[in-house]
Motif scaffolding. Sequence first.
Motif, PDB file in Angstrom:
ATOM      1  N   UNK A 101       0.466  -0.962   0.083  1.00  0.00           N
ATOM      2  CA  UNK A 101      -0.107   0.533  -0.071  1.00  0.00           C
ATOM      3  C   UNK A 101       0.984   0.981  -0.141  1.00  0.00           C
ATOM      4  N   UNK A 102      -0.023   2.353  -0.306  1.00  0.00           N
ATOM      5  CA  UNK A 102       0.883   3.822  -0.173  1.00  0.00           C
ATOM      6  C   UNK A 102       0.476   4.436   0.229  1.00  0.00           C
ATOM      7  N   UNK A 103       1.156   5.439   1.128  1.00  0.00           N
ATOM      8  CA  UNK A 103       0.332   6.421   2.742  1.00  0.00           C
ATOM      9  C   UNK A 103       0.693   7.821   2.003  1.00  0.00           C
ATOM     10  N   UNK A 104      -0.350   8.832   2.198  1.00  0.00           N
ATOM     11  CA  UNK A 104      -0.313  10.277   1.947  1.00  0.00           C
ATOM     12  C   UNK A 104      -0.037  10.712   3.227  1.00  0.00           C
ATOM     13  N   UNK A 105      -0.122  11.420   3.195  1.00  0.00           N
ATOM     14  CA  UNK A 105      -0.288  13.047   4.501  1.00  0.00           C
ATOM     15  C   UNK A 105      -0.527  14.151   4.639  1.00  0.00           C
ATOM     16  N   UNK A 106      -1.889  14.341   5.512  1.00  0.00           N
ATOM     17  CA  UNK A 106      -2.065  15.981   5.006  1.00  0.00           C
ATOM     18  C   UNK A 106      -1.377  16.704   6.587  1.00  0.00           C
ATOM     19  N   UNK A 107      -0.561  17.774   5.782  1.00  0.00           N
ATOM     20  CA  UNK A 107      -0.110  18.476   6.747  1.00  0.00           C
ATOM     21  C   UNK A 107      -0.308  20.056   6.910  1.00  0.00           C
ATOM     22  N   UNK A 108       0.293  20.058   8.429  1.00  0.00           N
ATOM     23  CA  UNK A 108       0.144  21.576   8.907  1.00  0.00           C
ATOM     24  C   UNK A 108       1.628  22.324   9.628  1.00  0.00           C
ATOM     25  N   UNK A 109       2.143  23.077   9.520  1.00  0.00           N
ATOM     26  CA  UNK A 109       3.094  23.910  10.332  1.00  0.00           C
ATOM     27  C   UNK A 109       2.054  24.009  11.607  1.00  0.00           C
ATOM     28  N   UNK A 110       2.978  23.417  12.338  1.00  0.00           N
ATOM     29  CA  UNK A 110       2.803  24.464  13.895  1.00  0.00           C
ATOM     30  C   UNK A 110       3.960  25.196  14.626  1.00  0.00           C
ATOM     31  N   UNK A 111       3.679  26.291  14.352  1.00  0.00           N
ATOM     32  CA  UNK A 111       4.834  27.329  14.887  1.00  0.00           C
ATOM     33  C   UNK A 111       3.504  28.863  15.443  1.00  0.00           C
ATOM     34  N   UNK A 112       4.353  29.873  15.646  1.00  0.00           N
ATOM     35  CA  UNK A 112       3.782  30.687  16.767  1.00  0.00           C
ATOM     36  C   UNK A 112       3.440  31.131  17.222  1.00  0.00           C
ATOM     37  N   UNK A 113       2.369  31.437  18.316  1.00  0.00           N
ATOM     38  CA  UNK A 113       1.994  32.002  19.555  1.00  0.00           C
ATOM     39  C   UNK A 113       0.312  31.271  19.885  1.00  0.00           C
ATOM     40  N   UNK A 114       0.488  30.781  18.731  1.00  0.00           N
ATOM     41  CA  UNK A 114      -1.167  29.746  18.725  1.00  0.00           C
ATOM     42  C   UNK A 114      -0.551  28.256  18.504  1.00  0.00           C
ATOM     43  N   UNK A 115       0.447  27.819  18.472  1.00  0.00           N
ATOM     44  CA  UNK A 115       0.813  26.302  18.363  1.00  0.00           C
ATOM     45  C   UNK A 115       0.360  25.736  19.684  1.00  0.00           C
ATOM     46  N   UNK A 116       0.545  26.047  20.657  1.00  0.00           N
ATOM     47  CA  UNK A 116      -0.050  25.312  21.884  1.00  0.00           C
ATOM     48  C   UNK A 116      -1.572  25.010  21.332  1.00  0.00           C
ATOM     49  N   UNK A 117      -2.296  26.351  20.702  1.00  0.00           N
ATOM     50  CA  UNK A 117      -3.220  25.718  20.775  1.00  0.00           C
ATOM     51  C   UNK A 117      -3.876  25.380  19.458  1.00  0.00           C
ATOM     52  N   UNK A 118      -3.222  25.114  18.851  1.00  0.00           N
ATOM     53  CA  UNK A 118      -3.108  24.387  17.420  1.00  0.00           C
ATOM     54  C   UNK A 118      -2.777  23.040  17.491  1.00  0.00           C
ATOM     55  N   UNK A 119      -1.870  22.399  18.120  1.00  0.00           N
ATOM     56  CA  UNK A 119      -1.711  21.457  19.077  1.00  0.00           C
ATOM     57  C   UNK A 119      -3.141  20.284  19.564  1.00  0.00           C
ATOM     58  N   UNK A 120      -3.300  21.575  20.150  1.00  0.00           N
ATOM     59  CA  UNK A 120      -4.492  20.806  21.593  1.00  0.00           C
ATOM     60  C   UNK A 120      -5.532  20.795  20.443  1.00  0.00           C
ATOM     61  N   UNK A 121      -6.171  21.848  19.464  1.00  0.00           N
ATOM     62  CA  UNK A 121      -6.449  21.073  18.860  1.00  0.00           C
ATOM     63  C   UNK A 121      -6.714  19.685  17.722  1.00  0.00           C
TER      64      UNK A 121
END
Length: 275
Positions: free
Chosen positions: A25-45
């Motif tokens: 099988x082949x894999x593919x990932x959806x991703x986004x950068x984790x940076x800036x002042x909102x990093x924690x909130x984005x990681x939690x969400x």
Amino acid sequence: MRHTLPIAPQFYVTAPQPCPYLEGRMERKLFTALQGESAKKLNDSLSKQGFRRSQNVLYRPSCADCAACLSARIDVSKFSLSRSQKRILRRNDALERRATSPWATEEQYDLFRTYLDSRHADGGMADMDVFEFAAMIEETPVRSRIVEYVDKGSNELIGACLTDVLDDGLSMVYSFYNPDMVKNSLGTYMVLDHVDIAREAGLPYVYLGYWVPGSDKMGYKARFSGLEVYAGNRWQALTDPHEFDARRHPLSNDPIAEQVANISLPGSEPARGTE
């Protein structure tokens, strides 16, 4: 006074590559950068929506013709020890937990290399050098800890886990241990200990990464009671593991644009995606 508008995270998709868990099988990932002042909130969400962190990137499987990889977490309130898990705790009674700031050490890297060479010699991390290891441990824009497990008598490092502290639980980002201590079931032991840590801290969940039915490497997670998996855009209790057999998921993923549109972001910002 100057005001700046918050920038919504951009989402991208990796090129297909061979799946490390299911042959053929082949894999593919959806991703986004984790940076800036909102990093924690984005990681939690996004952690609550099946994403995982790797350094300053959040990602989630988004394969074109498979949805076998399911984010898994333990509901601490519904977890109870099995007989075999009680035996594992007793076997590791000589270990002591030490939680420290996310700083890499030579002792950690030596154990990490021994673990990789024994268990994942053909994996994507097999060639990771000491500098890349240090980056994995130390390059974290969120609240993280290294949870070490040492022998009380010899003070030898037996295992370690890079752990993120979320607003609703602990996320076990990556763990490694002495591969020669097979009878100790150290991988399971560290999960059990993280359940204890979460319970002591009043946190409801322990995030385990991805459960992959049909994969010998990842299938063990189904043995933990109180397990939930993220499927169909919601968390649901894992009752019968066979209901999520990888062969039952052909063409089950939504188009990328629809996946991104369904992602909830802190502050309800609209998500934007790029294929």
